[in-house]
Write a protein that holds these residues in place. Sequence first.
Motif, PDB file in Angstrom:
ATOM      1  N   GLU A 127       0.839  -1.199   0.000  1.00  0.00           N
ATOM      2  CA  GLU A 127       0.000   0.000   0.000  1.00  0.00           C
ATOM      3  C   GLU A 127       0.874   1.249   0.000  1.00  0.00           C
ATOM      4  OE1 GLU A 127      -4.024   1.529   2.233  1.00  0.00           O
ATOM      5  OE2 GLU A 127      -2.829  -0.033   3.152  1.00  0.00           O
ATOM      6  N   THR A 128       0.460   2.239  -0.785  1.00  0.00           N
ATOM      7  CA  THR A 128       1.195   3.494  -0.872  1.00  0.00           C
ATOM      8  C   THR A 128       0.224   4.648  -1.039  1.00  0.00           C
ATOM      9  OG1 THR A 128       2.826   4.758  -2.132  1.00  0.00           O
ATOM     10  CG2 THR A 128       1.530   3.172  -3.364  1.00  0.00           C
ATOM     11  N   GLU A 129       0.615   5.799  -0.618  1.00  0.00           N
ATOM     12  CA  GLU A 129      -0.240   6.972  -0.789  1.00  0.00           C
ATOM     13  C   GLU A 129       0.073   7.719  -2.079  1.00  0.00           C
ATOM     14  OE1 GLU A 129       1.983  10.336   1.761  1.00  0.00           O
ATOM     15  OE2 GLU A 129       1.329   8.589   2.910  1.00  0.00           O
ATOM     16  N   TYR A 130       1.096   7.283  -2.822  1.00  0.00           N
ATOM     17  CA  TYR A 130       1.537   8.009  -4.005  1.00  0.00           C
ATOM     18  C   TYR A 130       1.024   7.458  -5.329  1.00  0.00           C
ATOM     19  CZ  TYR A 130       4.662   9.846  -0.510  1.00  0.00           C
ATOM     20  OH  TYR A 130       5.156  10.421   0.625  1.00  0.00           O
ATOM     21  N   SER A 131       0.599   6.191  -5.362  1.00  0.00           N
ATOM     22  CA  SER A 131       0.134   5.637  -6.630  1.00  0.00           C
ATOM     23  C   SER A 131      -1.346   5.953  -6.843  1.00  0.00           C
ATOM     24  CB  SER A 131       0.373   4.127  -6.695  1.00  0.00           C
ATOM     25  OG  SER A 131      -0.458   3.457  -5.781  1.00  0.00           O
ATOM     26  N   LYS A 132      -1.775   5.861  -8.077  1.00  0.00           N
ATOM     27  CA  LYS A 132      -3.153   6.188  -8.446  1.00  0.00           C
ATOM     28  C   LYS A 132      -4.163   5.264  -7.750  1.00  0.00           C
ATOM     29  CE  LYS A 132      -5.860   5.948 -12.604  1.00  0.00           C
ATOM     30  NZ  LYS A 132      -5.817   5.801 -14.039  1.00  0.00           N
ATOM     31  N   THR A 133      -3.837   3.981  -7.618  1.00  0.00           N
ATOM     32  CA  THR A 133      -4.768   3.030  -7.033  1.00  0.00           C
ATOM     33  C   THR A 133      -4.572   2.844  -5.533  1.00  0.00           C
ATOM     34  OG1 THR A 133      -3.257   1.202  -7.428  1.00  0.00           O
ATOM     35  CG2 THR A 133      -4.834   1.709  -9.167  1.00  0.00           C
ATOM     36  N   GLY A 134      -3.488   3.391  -4.978  1.00  0.00           N
ATOM     37  CA  GLY A 134      -3.184   3.168  -3.569  1.00  0.00           C
ATOM     38  C   GLY A 134      -2.285   1.961  -3.360  1.00  0.00           C
ATOM     39  N   TRP A 135      -1.980   1.225  -4.442  1.00  0.00           N
ATOM     40  CA  TRP A 135      -1.127   0.039  -4.353  1.00  0.00           C
ATOM     41  C   TRP A 135       0.010   0.173  -5.344  1.00  0.00           C
ATOM     42  CZ3 TRP A 135      -1.881  -3.288  -0.476  1.00  0.00           C
ATOM     43  CH2 TRP A 135      -3.126  -3.256   0.150  1.00  0.00           C
ATOM     44  N   ASP A 136       1.163  -0.355  -4.993  1.00  0.00           N
ATOM     45  CA  ASP A 136       2.324  -0.302  -5.868  1.00  0.00           C
ATOM     46  C   ASP A 136       3.070  -1.620  -5.784  1.00  0.00           C
ATOM     47  OD1 ASP A 136       4.059   0.753  -7.698  1.00  0.00           O
ATOM     48  OD2 ASP A 136       4.576   2.499  -6.503  1.00  0.00           O
TER      49      ASP A 136
END
Length: 66
Positions: A16-25
């Motif tokens: 999980e990430t706050e930077y990708s469009k979907t929230g997942w990277d």
Amino acid sequence: MAKVTERRIVTQEWYETEYSKTGWDSHGWVFDDGRIIGTTWTVVEHIHSDKFGNPFIGVAEREADV
């Protein structure tokens, strides 16, 4: 010289990430020995996805000379 299609199972870990469009990277597809699949391989099938729709097990293939 003959060509064969080599196929291998690949995996991908999602986080999980706050930077990708979907929230997942992901760090991308890797073989079980930890090597990144590189540019000569193509993921041709997704075998399994997580509950969010992220594919994490797939089949990669490439053509090789024998």
